[in-house]
Design a protein around this motif. Sequence first.
Motif, mmCIF file in Angstrom:
data_model
loop_
_atom_site.group_PDB
_atom_site.id
_atom_site.type_symbol
_atom_site.label_atom_id
_atom_site.label_comp_id
_atom_site.label_asym_id
_atom_site.label_seq_id
_atom_site.Cartn_x
_atom_site.Cartn_y
_atom_site.Cartn_z
ATOM 1 N N PHE A 85 42.173 41.462 39.337
ATOM 2 C CA PHE A 85 42.187 42.469 38.272
ATOM 3 C C PHE A 85 43.212 43.544 38.584
ATOM 4 N N ARG A 86 43.730 44.105 37.530
ATOM 5 C CA ARG A 86 44.671 45.220 37.640
ATOM 6 C C ARG A 86 43.867 46.505 37.655
ATOM 7 N N ALA A 87 44.238 47.382 38.546
ATOM 8 C CA ALA A 87 43.489 48.638 38.687
ATOM 9 C C ALA A 87 44.315 49.834 38.244
ATOM 10 N N TYR A 133 43.068 50.886 49.700
ATOM 11 C CA TYR A 133 42.170 49.797 50.092
ATOM 12 C C TYR A 133 41.352 49.390 48.869
ATOM 13 N N ALA A 134 41.000 48.120 48.808
ATOM 14 C CA ALA A 134 40.037 47.660 47.809
ATOM 15 C C ALA A 134 38.817 47.180 48.591
ATOM 16 N N VAL A 135 37.701 47.906 48.440
ATOM 17 C CA VAL A 135 36.503 47.649 49.237
ATOM 18 C C VAL A 135 35.397 47.138 48.313
ATOM 19 N N SER A 136 34.744 46.073 48.733
ATOM 20 C CA SER A 136 33.642 45.531 47.935
ATOM 21 C C SER A 136 32.512 46.546 47.831
ATOM 22 N N ALA A 137 31.890 46.610 46.673
ATOM 23 C CA ALA A 137 30.744 47.518 46.474
ATOM 24 C C ALA A 137 29.419 46.772 46.646
ATOM 25 N N ILE A 138 29.471 45.494 47.011
ATOM 26 C CA ILE A 138 28.250 44.691 47.165
ATOM 27 C C ILE A 138 27.772 44.797 48.613
ATOM 28 N N CYS A 139 26.552 45.258 48.783
ATOM 29 C CA CYS A 139 25.997 45.435 50.124
ATOM 30 C C CYS A 139 25.923 44.089 50.850
ATOM 31 N N THR A 140 26.281 44.104 52.125
ATOM 32 C CA THR A 140 26.280 42.860 52.908
ATOM 33 C C THR A 140 24.876 42.477 53.384
ATOM 34 N N HIS A 141 23.877 43.298 53.076
ATOM 35 C CA HIS A 141 22.505 42.943 53.457
ATOM 36 C C HIS A 141 21.966 41.916 52.464
ATOM 37 N N LEU A 142 21.552 42.366 51.298
ATOM 38 C CA LEU A 142 20.996 41.430 50.317
ATOM 39 C C LEU A 142 21.701 41.508 48.963
ATOM 40 N N GLY A 143 22.900 42.080 48.958
ATOM 41 C CA GLY A 143 23.720 42.013 47.756
ATOM 42 C C GLY A 143 23.471 43.077 46.707
ATOM 43 N N PHE A 172 39.343 43.579 50.079
ATOM 44 C CA PHE A 172 40.062 42.564 49.311
ATOM 45 C C PHE A 172 41.560 42.865 49.341
ATOM 46 N N ALA A 173 42.339 41.796 49.171
ATOM 47 C CA ALA A 173 43.799 41.961 49.142
ATOM 48 C C ALA A 173 44.179 42.846 47.965
ATOM 49 N N ILE A 174 45.057 43.773 48.223
ATOM 50 C CA ILE A 174 45.542 44.674 47.163
ATOM 51 C C ILE A 174 47.058 44.735 47.266
ATOM 52 N N THR A 175 47.715 44.499 46.153
ATOM 53 C CA THR A 175 49.181 44.484 46.117
ATOM 54 C C THR A 175 49.635 45.278 44.894
ATOM 55 N N LEU A 176 50.945 45.366 44.778
ATOM 56 C CA LEU A 176 51.531 46.064 43.639
ATOM 57 C C LEU A 176 52.225 45.030 42.751
ATOM 58 N N THR A 177 51.961 45.067 41.467
ATOM 59 C CA THR A 177 52.629 44.135 40.548
ATOM 60 C C THR A 177 54.074 44.585 40.339
ATOM 61 N N GLU A 216 51.607 48.235 38.959
ATOM 62 C CA GLU A 216 50.152 48.443 38.935
ATOM 63 C C GLU A 216 49.517 47.841 40.184
ATOM 64 N N LEU A 217 48.380 48.428 40.567
ATOM 65 C CA LEU A 217 47.624 47.862 41.683
ATOM 66 C C LEU A 217 46.962 46.574 41.221
ATOM 67 N N LEU A 218 47.043 45.551 42.052
ATOM 68 C CA LEU A 218 46.433 44.265 41.722
ATOM 69 C C LEU A 218 45.493 43.881 42.856
ATOM 70 N N VAL A 219 44.221 43.682 42.524
ATOM 71 C CA VAL A 219 43.211 43.346 43.531
ATOM 72 C C VAL A 219 42.834 41.878 43.359
ATOM 73 N N ASP A 220 42.794 41.156 44.474
ATOM 74 C CA ASP A 220 42.388 39.749 44.465
ATOM 75 C C ASP A 220 41.077 39.621 45.233
ATOM 76 N N LYS A 221 39.982 39.463 44.489
ATOM 77 C CA LYS A 221 38.662 39.405 45.139
ATOM 78 C C LYS A 221 38.409 38.069 45.838
ATOM 79 N N LEU A 222 39.289 37.113 45.643
ATOM 80 C CA LEU A 222 39.137 35.835 46.349
ATOM 81 C C LEU A 222 39.716 35.910 47.753
ATOM 82 N N GLU A 223 40.543 36.916 47.999
ATOM 83 C CA GLU A 223 41.200 37.018 49.303
ATOM 84 C C GLU A 223 40.632 38.214 50.081
ATOM 85 N N VAL A 224 39.763 37.904 51.039
ATOM 86 C CA VAL A 224 39.207 38.940 51.911
ATOM 87 C C VAL A 224 40.177 39.135 53.058
ATOM 88 N N ILE A 225 40.512 40.391 53.335
ATOM 89 C CA ILE A 225 41.481 40.683 54.397
ATOM 90 C C ILE A 225 40.808 41.530 55.469
#
Length: 168
Positions: free
Chosen positions: A62-64, A93-103, A142-147, A151-160
């Motif tokens: 997604f574009r941020a 940084y693009a940081v997941s908001a899902i808790c690593t305990h039980l989601g 998550f990976a975050i790059t510049l288009t 624009e900021l582009l976040v790839d939630k499939l790529e954990v860094i």
Amino acid sequence: MSDVAVTAMAGKPAESEHEEIGRRDFFNAIAAGAFGIAGLGALVVTYRYLLPNALFEPSMNFRAGTPDLYPLDSVTYMPDQQVYIVRTGDGFYAVSAICTHLGCNTQWKPEASLIACPCHGSKFKSDGTKVEGPAPRSLPHFAITLTPDGELLVDKLEVIKAGQALRV
Ligand code: FES
């Protein structure tokens, strides 16, 4: 035989034939209806068969928006994506908001400068580092790059690895 009797005898077969035609039309109508329903069912089944049997999930990229939307030392929650966009002096940084305990979905608490999980009390620093609670690990980055158009582009499939900030 009188004329009246002849007319009566001639009328009887004609009446029976009329009844026979009515019965035939009735059965033809039922047959046509049954074929129509069967044909419609076959069309529906064929149409469904031709559709791809796939789930259409939202994109994991997604574009941020542009970097200037984020003030220095800010944590911005993206509710549709369940991601925090964190801007520090090091970059983005693009940081997941899902808790690593039980989601559970965590919440940014600016007054404490912590990301807190409402379910069982885990707490994380703004960069996702675990501080306390039952969560087994820090929040993933998550990976975050510049288009090319800035624009900021976040790839939630790529954990860094944490600490790899995007410098803009
Ligand atoms: S789900 Fe977050 S602490 Fe349990």
